[in-house]
Write a protein that holds these residues in place. Structure first.
Motif: not given
Length: 445
Positions: A229-236
């Motif tokens: 979740e945190r990684m994909l949030g950063l990506r987004g």
């Protein structure tokens, strides 16, 4: 045998253990002890299981995933070849590991280079051979790598290592995602985002995506979900701000294995489908498209596939303060061939491997021959009371980090590594000799 042993381990009617169809007594006679023994078929099967289960689990979602073997667990050129033949990529963390992977025939584009303090020589060599990705770990490295790539007229493929703040796993020395440690760039402070921007803006860097590793000996899939979740949030957030979509996300490794009969392991299939579902939940929550994923198992492939054979030397009976007793079983190796017990307080088990015994079992401690009271191989294990000089002991689940962390303390000679399969053994790494040891010593004049 319990799950701590590789799949081909059997005990014969006379009590001797065999692995890969080879009696351990034959292995000891031919190759000597201490001896690292790798079950080739088992190690290949574990690699293939990661490849197949993760491909199937992510494939349900229309996503692709690459498996990188984390070679720090154990690497030699033949193991690198096995990984190549099982369609795995290879993760390396030094110039030496890079050269061994190349020697094993791994295509440079299927190699990833890690490290928190890569030298100019390591970065230059990686660029010269054309590795598939370099995981950058600092702003200094971003600057140095950009300059080296310009000098060599190449574009450096990079991923940014992110410290997500999600920590899972065992001993504090193998935790890798809390803030107060040497790896990565912090998500919480904004350093990771700034590094992404720096890589994106650098003229000679090709930003592939983001990477994280949350720990080792992980049993909780919830930790992987939070990390995703945190990684994909950063990506987004990066895509929303720059319009550039990061094509790859690496979720690292750390899958737990069992070291004792009562230990727990994270089963590969469970991990694959659980992590894929967790990623789907994260994508739904955060939004955006699915990137290409990658993972980095090392211990979970190499660890259970290996065992260490020792020859017993001295057995002592020691009286304890509580009135009980302990049997000390000293073997011909120790902290020079297995550093994990003294370094991480790791727990192992052992068994008498060369014969049957009808004797009662005794609380035992398997110790080495080095000049340290902490030189312990197995802290507590039940072994026959008649364990004696010349017996063989087998310690399972030593395929990861045993040989990789082996050393020459007390001028000990590092053991050989042999692979066994279909009733045959072959040397992967030969035993140190006294000539090897003395070759590094500059003779007194």
């Amino acid at each position: 045998m319990a799950s701590v042993w590789s799949s081909s381990v059997k005990r014969s009617s006379d009590g001797a253990i065999s692995v890969g169809g080879v009696d351990v007594r034959e292995l000891a006679a031919e190759h000597g002890t201490p001896l690292y023994v790798v079950d080739e078929a088992d190690m290949r099967a574990r690699a293939a299981a990661f490849r197949d289960h993760f491909s199937a689990a992510f494939g349900r979602k229309g996503a692709e995933v690459d498996v990188y073997y984390a070679s720090k667990a154990f690497l030699c050129s033949q193991v690198a070849r096995w990984m190549r033949e099982e369609d795995l990529c290879v993760d390396v963390a030094s110039l030496g590991e890079l050269e061994i992977a190349l020697r094993g025939g791994v295509a440079p584009q299927h190699i990833g280079l890690h490290g928190n303090n890569k030298s100019d020589a390591e970065l230059r060599r990686a660029l010269e051979v054309g590795v598939g990705r370099i995981i950058v770990d600092s702003f200094t490295e971003i600057e140095v790598l950009d300059a080296l790539a310009a000098e060599l007229s190449v574009s450096a493929p990079v991923m940014v290592r992110v410290t997500t703040g999600v920590h899972a796993g065992g001993h504090e020395y193998i935790a890798t995602s809390h803030e107060d440690q040497k790896f990565g760039l912090s998500l919480a402070t904004g350093a990771a985002y700034e590094a992404l921007v720096a890589c994106h803006d650098a003229a000679n860097l090709n930003l592939l995506g983001i990477h994280t590793h949350i720990g080792s000996q992980i049993l909780s899939l919830a930790a992987f979900q939070e990390s995703a979740e945190r990684m994909l949030g950063l990506r987004g957030a990066f895509t929303a701000d720059t319009g550039a979509e990061l094509p790859e996300v690496d979720l690292g490794g750390g899958y737990a294995i069992a070291y004792t009969e009562t230990g727990e392991a994270l089963e590969t299939r469970d991990a694959a489908y659980g992590i894929a579902d967790a990623v789907e939940a994260a994508v739904t929550k955060v939004g955006g498209t699915w990137p290409r994923f990658s993972i980095e198992p090392g211990r979970a492939i190499a660890g259970p596939a290996g065992m260490t054979l020792y020859t017993v030397g001295v057995v002592k009976q020691v009286q304890l303060e509580d009135g009980g007793g302990r049997q000390y079983v000293a073997v011909d190796g120790g902290m020079s061939d297995n550093m994990r017990t003294i370094t991480y307080q790791a727990e192992y088990t052992a068994t008498l491997a060369s014969r049957l015994s009808d004797a009662e079992s005794a609380l035992s401690r398997v110790v080495g021959k080095h000049c340290e009271s902490g030189d312990v191989v197995v802290r507590d294990v039940q072994l026959p009371h008649d364990t004696a000089r010349g017996d063989l002991l087998a310690v399972p689940a030593t395929g990861a980090y045993g040989r990789s962390m082996a050393n020459n303390y007390n001028a000990a000679l590092r053991p050989a590594v042999v692979a066994v399969r279909d009733g045959q053994s072959k040397v992967l790494i030969r035993r140190d000799t006294l000539d090897d040891l003395l070759r590094w010593d500059v003779a007194a004049e």
